[in-house]
Design an enzyme around this catalytic site. Structure first.
Site, mmCIF file in Angstrom:
data_model
loop_
_atom_site.group_PDB
_atom_site.id
_atom_site.type_symbol
_atom_site.label_atom_id
_atom_site.label_comp_id
_atom_site.label_asym_id
_atom_site.label_seq_id
_atom_site.Cartn_x
_atom_site.Cartn_y
_atom_site.Cartn_z
ATOM 1 N N ASP A 160 0.360 2.657 -1.287
ATOM 2 C CA ASP A 160 1.167 2.488 -2.495
ATOM 3 C C ASP A 160 2.648 2.645 -2.181
ATOM 4 O O ASP A 160 3.162 3.750 -2.038
ATOM 5 C CB ASP A 160 0.740 3.512 -3.549
ATOM 6 C CG ASP A 160 1.381 3.254 -4.904
ATOM 7 O OD1 ASP A 160 2.139 2.269 -5.023
ATOM 8 O OD2 ASP A 160 1.131 4.024 -5.841
ATOM 9 N N ASP A 199 5.721 -3.546 -5.028
ATOM 10 C CA ASP A 199 4.768 -2.449 -5.161
ATOM 11 C C ASP A 199 3.379 -2.873 -4.690
ATOM 12 O O ASP A 199 2.706 -3.674 -5.354
ATOM 13 C CB ASP A 199 4.712 -2.015 -6.635
ATOM 14 C CG ASP A 199 3.845 -0.786 -6.857
ATOM 15 O OD1 ASP A 199 3.342 -0.218 -5.874
ATOM 16 O OD2 ASP A 199 3.669 -0.398 -8.021
#
Length: 490
Positions: free
Chosen positions: A128, A341
């Site tokens: 992440d 992201d």
């Protein structure tokens, strides 16, 4: 678990130099770390000789044996070590409830397998780039599912962080929810995410193992006793998260790598790989770079440690949409930043931009696709442009007739075409047709004041995060072919 084909002393010298760059935490340093630093100080006068020795060593590669559960490759250079870890995809099944009632969540996440603790425990962590603190679900005696957890009681190297430590008091400053002190006077963290999931627990230091016994690093992470989301059954399968943003406690910041890259293939056979370190390969397509944006002043809606780039426009089949530049730039509150992201599946655009793209795409697919007519249906609460498509039309290549959508940045582009433009909604049909939704969502419906570029639209792109030069490099590649060149994959 790994077979080492290179001499052990090579790895030791490289790791010695690499560890010298890492931030030190006096409250968590182990005896072995202290010995390494002492060893470095003794060799300091001979540093030129060591450097010459390293330069003379040829690039080497180590790959796990066929019996290993996952493969690992390592490359060395004169200044750092490059590690390559294969990615895996974890698919979250959707139940049979009406899918228009589902809250926003991710159907697919990218994971990497590591070992943690002494002795090592196998764990799987979601990659992440939108998060700072890495965390593991920690197993307590009452936990009914220890297979997907890290058990700190079984590790002799586990060390909790007291709330009085500098780490807890100063290095958690970028957390959305400030760190606190629990009843045991340990540093306590609560993390929340855009999909309404959260995790809660204590900060601790632990050894993370990368590939072989010499690739160990003592890292600060969250040992979470509580992990919650919209699906309790799936929550129990989440082992942890590897935070990769620019915050001081992120995995990449603590490791001290100047660069990292990943490549996502979008296939089950070879999902992709994560590369930690330099990617100066002669066979790699030259990258186009776009600068990272920094704002030093704290703003309520601006994430200062995210990988923020400047979205300058959106093209459909090469034609720029008439979008005012002002709506693509963060305003005085910080709303409107564009983040890259890997922890988010799809791409989300602020309302005015989403509406412009939706309208243009709908017009261009008129006569090619049939709109799914249900005014109350919004996939995952954010995607309201969906189509009904028969399996026959999918097999005959209808997706190849879709217009190409390009996200334009300063100096670089991400072009999305074909299959990644639409996503099949699980368990939803219209007669004999399946329902597919446009994979760009409306940030306004998610309550998020930002543009987010998700991993679904990063497929078959080499994406390099260059922290030294504060930029992101992009190039279209075939990730399975790149993986083969790195010694992983089929």
């Amino acid at each position: 678990m790994f077979s080492e084909l290179a001499p052990n002393y090579t790895s030791s010298i490289l790791l010695l130099l690499h560890r010298h760059k890492l931030s030190s935490w006096q409250e968590t340093q182990t005896y072995n770390n202290q010995n390494i630093l002492i060893m470095f100080s003794r060799f300091h006068a001979l540093f030129p000789l060591l450097l010459l020795l390293i330069l003379s060593i040829r690039t080497y590669k180590c790959v796990s044996s066929s019996s290993s559960s996952f493969s690992f490759s390592s490359f060395s250079s004169s200044s750092s070590q490059t590690l390559v870890l294969p990615l895996k995809t974890r698919i979250t099944p959707t139940d049979h409830r009406p899918t228009d009632k589902l809250h926003f969540h991710h159907n697919v996440t990218l994971t990497v397998t590591l070992t943690v603790g002494t002795p090592p425990q196998n764990i799987s962590m979601v990659i992440d780039t939108g998060s700072e603190l890495s965390w593991l679900r920690c197993n307590r005696s009452s936990n009914p599912n220890p297979v997907n957890n890290f058990d700190p009681t079984r590790s002799s190297s586990y060390s909790p962080i007291p709330c009085s430590s500098p780490t807890c008091r100063t290095r958690t400053r970028d957390f959305l929810i400030p760190a606190s002190c629990d009843s045991d006077k340990l540093c306590h963290a609560t993390l929340s995410y855009a999909d309404a999931s959260s995790s809660e627990g204590n900060l601790a230091a632990e050894i993370f193992h990368f590939g072989n016994s010499t690739n160990d690093s003592n890292l600060i992470f969250g040992c979470m006793g509580s992990v919650s989301g919209s699906d309790p059954e799936e929550d129990t399968k989440t082992t942890g998260l590897l935070g990769m943003n620019r915050g001081s406690l992120s995995f990449i910041s603590q490791m001290g790598f100047p660069k990292f890259s990943y490549c996502i293939s979008g296939t089950d056979d070879f999902p992709g790989f994560l590369l930690l370190g330099d990617s100066n390969f002669t066979w790699l397509t030259p990258l186009n770079y776009t600068p990272l944006i920094r704002i030093s002043t704290p703003l309520p809606y601006f994430d200062r440690v995210a990988y923020t780039v400047q979205l300058t426009g959106i093209k459909v089949n090469g034609k720029l949409l008439p979008i005012p530049k002002s709506v693509l730039v963060p305003d005085h509150t910080g709303a409107g930043q564009t983040m890259v992201d890997s922890g988010t599946q799809f791409t989300f655009l602020l309302g005015p931009v989403y509406t412009a793209l939706r309208s243009d795409f709908l017009n261009r697919t008129n006569g090619i696709l049939t709109v799914y007519e249900d005014p109350d249906f919004v996939f995952q609460g954010t995607m309201d442009l969906c189509y009904r498509i028969s399996p026959f039309r999918i097999r005959t290549g209808i997706l190849h007739r879709l217009p190409t959508v390009s996200l334009v940045f300063e100096g670089a582009e991400i072009a999305v075409s074909g299959q990644p433009l639409l996503y099949r909604v699980p368990h939803l049909t219209a007669g004999n047709d399946s329902v597919y939704c446009f994979t760009f969502g409306n940030s306004d419906l998610m309550g998020m004041e930002a543009y987010v570029i998700g991993h679904h639209h990063q497929q078959n792109m080499w994406i390099e995060f260059d922290l030294q030069r504060s930029r992101i490099g992009l190039a279209p590649v075939q990730c399975d072919v790149s993986g083969q060149r790195l010694g992983i994959g089929s």
